[in-house]
Design a protein around this motif. Structure first.
Motif, PDB file in Angstrom:
ATOM      1  N   ALA A   1      32.300  31.867  29.394  1.00 13.23           N
ATOM      2  CA  ALA A   1      32.372  31.685  30.853  1.00 13.23           C
ATOM      3  C   ALA A   1      33.578  32.419  31.426  1.00 13.23           C
ATOM      4  O   ALA A   1      33.459  33.162  32.407  1.00 13.23           O
ATOM      5  CB  ALA A   1      32.444  30.195  31.196  1.00 13.23           C
ATOM      6  N   ILE A   2      34.741  32.214  30.823  1.00  9.18           N
ATOM      7  CA  ILE A   2      35.937  32.893  31.330  1.00  9.18           C
ATOM      8  C   ILE A   2      35.806  34.398  31.154  1.00  9.18           C
ATOM      9  O   ILE A   2      36.127  35.173  32.064  1.00  9.18           O
ATOM     10  CB  ILE A   2      37.207  32.371  30.620  1.00  9.18           C
ATOM     11  CG1 ILE A   2      37.421  30.881  30.929  1.00  9.18           C
ATOM     12  CG2 ILE A   2      38.433  33.184  31.050  1.00  9.18           C
ATOM     13  CD1 ILE A   2      38.531  30.231  30.107  1.00  9.18           C
ATOM     14  N   GLY A   3      35.327  34.830  29.987  1.00 11.05           N
ATOM     15  CA  GLY A   3      35.155  36.262  29.755  1.00 11.05           C
ATOM     16  C   GLY A   3      34.205  36.890  30.752  1.00 11.05           C
ATOM     17  O   GLY A   3      34.450  37.997  31.251  1.00 11.05           O
ATOM     18  N   ASN A   4      33.128  36.195  31.069  1.00  9.88           N
ATOM     19  CA  ASN A   4      32.144  36.715  32.020  1.00  9.88           C
ATOM     20  C   ASN A   4      32.677  36.725  33.443  1.00  9.88           C
ATOM     21  O   ASN A   4      32.490  37.695  34.187  1.00  9.88           O
ATOM     22  CB  ASN A   4      30.871  35.868  31.951  1.00  9.88           C
ATOM     23  CG  ASN A   4      29.756  36.415  32.815  1.00  9.88           C
ATOM     24  OD1 ASN A   4      29.251  37.503  32.558  1.00  9.88           O
ATOM     25  ND2 ASN A   4      29.389  35.676  33.845  1.00  9.88           N
ATOM     26  N   ASP A   5      33.352  35.645  33.830  1.00  7.21           N
ATOM     27  CA  ASP A   5      33.771  35.496  35.223  1.00  7.21           C
ATOM     28  C   ASP A   5      35.093  36.190  35.540  1.00  7.21           C
ATOM     29  O   ASP A   5      35.297  36.634  36.671  1.00  7.21           O
ATOM     30  CB  ASP A   5      33.895  34.006  35.574  1.00  7.21           C
ATOM     31  CG  ASP A   5      32.557  33.280  35.525  1.00  7.21           C
ATOM     32  OD1 ASP A   5      31.512  33.948  35.525  1.00  7.21           O
ATOM     33  OD2 ASP A   5      32.566  32.031  35.459  1.00  7.21           O
ATOM     34  N   TYR A   6      35.997  36.248  34.550  1.00  9.99           N
ATOM     35  CA  TYR A   6      37.338  36.764  34.816  1.00  9.99           C
ATOM     36  C   TYR A   6      37.750  37.928  33.922  1.00  9.99           C
ATOM     37  O   TYR A   6      38.814  38.502  34.128  1.00  9.99           O
ATOM     38  CB  TYR A   6      38.365  35.631  34.663  1.00  9.99           C
ATOM     39  CG  TYR A   6      38.143  34.503  35.642  1.00  9.99           C
ATOM     40  CD1 TYR A   6      38.597  34.595  36.951  1.00  9.99           C
ATOM     41  CD2 TYR A   6      37.455  33.353  35.262  1.00  9.99           C
ATOM     42  CE1 TYR A   6      38.386  33.562  37.855  1.00  9.99           C
ATOM     43  CE2 TYR A   6      37.237  32.318  36.162  1.00  9.99           C
ATOM     44  CZ  TYR A   6      37.698  32.428  37.454  1.00  9.99           C
ATOM     45  OH  TYR A   6      37.482  31.418  38.344  1.00  9.99           O
ATOM     46  N   GLY A   7      36.926  38.240  32.931  1.00 10.10           N
ATOM     47  CA  GLY A   7      37.260  39.304  31.988  1.00 10.10           C
ATOM     48  C   GLY A   7      37.897  38.740  30.731  1.00 10.10           C
ATOM     49  O   GLY A   7      38.562  37.698  30.764  1.00 10.10           O
ATOM     50  N   TYR A   8      37.678  39.443  29.617  1.00  7.00           N
ATOM     51  CA  TYR A   8      38.147  38.913  28.332  1.00  7.00           C
ATOM     52  C   TYR A   8      39.664  38.714  28.304  1.00  7.00           C
ATOM     53  O   TYR A   8      40.157  37.800  27.652  1.00  7.00           O
ATOM     54  CB  TYR A   8      37.716  39.814  27.165  1.00  7.00           C
ATOM     55  CG  TYR A   8      38.066  39.181  25.839  1.00  7.00           C
ATOM     56  CD1 TYR A   8      37.302  38.141  25.328  1.00  7.00           C
ATOM     57  CD2 TYR A   8      39.208  39.568  25.147  1.00  7.00           C
ATOM     58  CE1 TYR A   8      37.653  37.513  24.146  1.00  7.00           C
ATOM     59  CE2 TYR A   8      39.563  38.952  23.959  1.00  7.00           C
ATOM     60  CZ  TYR A   8      38.782  37.924  23.467  1.00  7.00           C
ATOM     61  OH  TYR A   8      39.139  37.297  22.302  1.00  7.00           O
ATOM     62  N   GLU A   9      40.399  39.522  29.028  1.00  7.88           N
ATOM     63  CA  GLU A   9      41.861  39.388  28.999  1.00  7.88           C
ATOM     64  C   GLU A   9      42.329  38.018  29.476  1.00  7.88           C
ATOM     65  O   GLU A   9      43.440  37.599  29.173  1.00  7.88           O
ATOM     66  CB  GLU A   9      42.515  40.484  29.840  1.00  7.88           C
ATOM     67  CG  GLU A   9      42.354  41.871  29.238  1.00  7.88           C
ATOM     68  CD  GLU A   9      43.057  42.949  30.035  1.00  7.88           C
ATOM     69  OE1 GLU A   9      43.784  42.604  30.994  1.00  7.88           O
ATOM     70  OE2 GLU A   9      42.890  44.122  29.693  1.00  7.88           O
ATOM     71  N   ALA A  10      41.465  37.287  30.205  1.00  7.25           N
ATOM     72  CA  ALA A  10      41.853  35.981  30.757  1.00  7.25           C
ATOM     73  C   ALA A  10      41.422  34.801  29.886  1.00  7.25           C
ATOM     74  O   ALA A  10      41.722  33.659  30.231  1.00  7.25           O
ATOM     75  CB  ALA A  10      41.256  35.818  32.156  1.00  7.25           C
TER      76      ALA A  10
ATOM     77  N   SER B   1      44.744  39.887  25.799  1.00 12.05           N
ATOM     78  CA  SER B   1      44.401  38.474  26.000  1.00 12.05           C
ATOM     79  C   SER B   1      45.521  37.567  25.505  1.00 12.05           C
ATOM     80  O   SER B   1      45.795  36.516  26.106  1.00 12.05           O
ATOM     81  CB  SER B   1      43.095  38.142  25.286  1.00 12.05           C
ATOM     82  OG  SER B   1      43.203  38.390  23.891  1.00 12.05           O
ATOM     83  N   VAL B   2      46.184  37.965  24.437  1.00 11.45           N
ATOM     84  CA  VAL B   2      47.292  37.182  23.894  1.00 11.45           C
ATOM     85  C   VAL B   2      48.527  37.309  24.784  1.00 11.45           C
ATOM     86  O   VAL B   2      49.192  36.316  25.095  1.00 11.45           O
ATOM     87  CB  VAL B   2      47.594  37.619  22.451  1.00 11.45           C
ATOM     88  CG1 VAL B   2      48.851  36.937  21.926  1.00 11.45           C
ATOM     89  CG2 VAL B   2      46.405  37.326  21.543  1.00 11.45           C
ATOM     90  N   LEU B   3      48.822  38.520  25.211  1.00  4.46           N
ATOM     91  CA  LEU B   3      50.002  38.742  26.059  1.00  4.46           C
ATOM     92  C   LEU B   3      49.887  37.996  27.380  1.00  4.46           C
ATOM     93  O   LEU B   3      50.862  37.396  27.852  1.00  4.46           O
ATOM     94  CB  LEU B   3      50.195  40.243  26.299  1.00  4.46           C
ATOM     95  CG  LEU B   3      50.470  41.084  25.047  1.00  4.46           C
ATOM     96  CD1 LEU B   3      50.522  42.567  25.402  1.00  4.46           C
ATOM     97  CD2 LEU B   3      51.760  40.650  24.358  1.00  4.46           C
ATOM     98  N   ARG B   4      48.709  37.992  27.967  1.00  2.00           N
ATOM     99  CA  ARG B   4      48.529  37.266  29.235  1.00  2.00           C
ATOM    100  C   ARG B   4      48.670  35.769  29.033  1.00  2.00           C
ATOM    101  O   ARG B   4      49.212  35.063  29.894  1.00  2.00           O
ATOM    102  CB  ARG B   4      47.188  37.617  29.860  1.00  2.00           C
ATOM    103  CG  ARG B   4      47.208  39.015  30.473  1.00  2.00           C
ATOM    104  CD  ARG B   4      46.005  39.357  31.305  1.00  2.00           C
ATOM    105  NE  ARG B   4      45.704  38.385  32.343  1.00  2.00           N
ATOM    106  CZ  ARG B   4      44.642  38.487  33.139  1.00  2.00           C
ATOM    107  NH1 ARG B   4      43.815  39.518  33.018  1.00  2.00           N
ATOM    108  NH2 ARG B   4      44.404  37.581  34.057  1.00  2.00           N
ATOM    109  N   ALA B   5      48.213  35.270  27.899  1.00  2.48           N
ATOM    110  CA  ALA B   5      48.377  33.845  27.613  1.00  2.48           C
ATOM    111  C   ALA B   5      49.854  33.491  27.453  1.00  2.48           C
ATOM    112  O   ALA B   5      50.301  32.433  27.916  1.00  2.48           O
ATOM    113  CB  ALA B   5      47.606  33.481  26.347  1.00  2.48           C
ATOM    114  N   MET B   6      50.602  34.380  26.816  1.00  6.87           N
ATOM    115  CA  MET B   6      52.041  34.142  26.656  1.00  6.87           C
ATOM    116  C   MET B   6      52.721  34.102  28.021  1.00  6.87           C
ATOM    117  O   MET B   6      53.594  33.255  28.266  1.00  6.87           O
ATOM    118  CB  MET B   6      52.651  35.229  25.778  1.00  6.87           C
ATOM    119  CG  MET B   6      52.150  35.199  24.336  1.00  6.87           C
ATOM    120  SD  MET B   6      52.700  36.630  23.371  1.00  6.87           S
ATOM    121  CE  MET B   6      54.434  36.171  23.090  1.00  6.87           C
ATOM    122  N   GLU B   7      52.336  34.990  28.917  1.00  3.76           N
ATOM    123  CA  GLU B   7      52.903  35.000  30.271  1.00  3.76           C
ATOM    124  C   GLU B   7      52.564  33.706  31.008  1.00  3.76           C
ATOM    125  O   GLU B   7      53.423  33.121  31.685  1.00  3.76           O
ATOM    126  CB  GLU B   7      52.384  36.214  31.031  1.00  3.76           C
ATOM    127  CG  GLU B   7      52.901  37.538  30.484  1.00  3.76           C
ATOM    128  CD  GLU B   7      52.108  38.750  30.956  1.00  3.76           C
ATOM    129  OE1 GLU B   7      51.145  38.564  31.747  1.00  3.76           O
ATOM    130  OE2 GLU B   7      52.433  39.872  30.537  1.00  3.76           O
TER     131      GLU B   7
END
Length: 200
Positions: A95-104, A131-137
């Motif tokens: 759902a997140i990958g589809n709606d917001y892109g895999y990076e999210a 995807s990992v870097l954005r999660a860290m942020e």
């Protein structure tokens, strides 16, 4: 390849694995990062917080492995510890990958599930996974403690982490081996600190 050729290849890989582990043993910074990471995780869990773990591919498997060791048990019977891998729910991930892109896919889960004082354990052999870097942020913004397990270089992870454990190699399979060995040590230290082994 002959049987002796297979044996030689196996021995060469095992020797390389041994050498990488020896470099970790001989590196005070590696050992310091590992023991400090265990302190951070134990402190968070003791205060009612939790560990969130994530990564891609083999690092996703490692995140799940680590959560399992904490939630179930590692060396002996004891109470469960609060740990969650953000890599397992296919409905959430798709759902997140589809709606917001895999990076999210991880950042959005961190924003929803993470609380100040929790610990994020981010695993990336390259240190460059968006995807990992954005999660860290997202974790930093939410007041989580951010731990990074990565390779020798670390990519862009160090500036986004409170504490970084560098596996002393650039080879992905060997980085992953060091990560899971380090994770077993971390989980064992946390287990002993939070749930002291019953006296014989």
């Amino acid at each position: 390849m002959s049987m002796s050729g297979h044996h030689a290849a196996a021995i060469a890989y095992l020797e390389e694995s041994r050498d990488v582990l020896q470099r970790a043993i001989d590196d005070p910074a590696f050992l310091d990062a590992l023991t400090r990471a265990a302190d951070r995780v134990a402190g968070a869990l003791a205060s009612g917080g939790k560990l969130l773990a994530l990564g891609n591919g083999g690092s996703a498997a490692d995140a799940q492995h680590i959560a399992g060791e904490l939630l179930s048990r590692l060396n002996y019977d004891r109470a469960p510890a609060a740990a969650l891998a953000l890599t397992t729910d296919t409905s959430v991930l798709t759902a997140i990958g589809n709606d917001y892109g895999y990076e999210a896919v991880f950042a959005r889960q961190v924003r929803a599930l993470g609380r100040a004082g929790d610990v994020l354990l981010a695993l990336s052999t390259s240190g460059r996974s968006p995807s990992v870097l954005r999660a860290m942020e997202a974790a930093r913004a939410g007041g989580l403690v951010v731990l990074a397990f990565t390779g020798r270089g670390g990519g862009a992870m160090p500036e986004r982490a409170d504490l970084v454990l560098h596996a002393p190699t650039d080879r992905t399979p060997l980085i992953q081996q060091v990560h899971i060995a380090a994770a077993h040590i971390l989980c064992g230290l946390v287990e002993e600190r939070l749930f002291p082994r019953p006296e014989a």
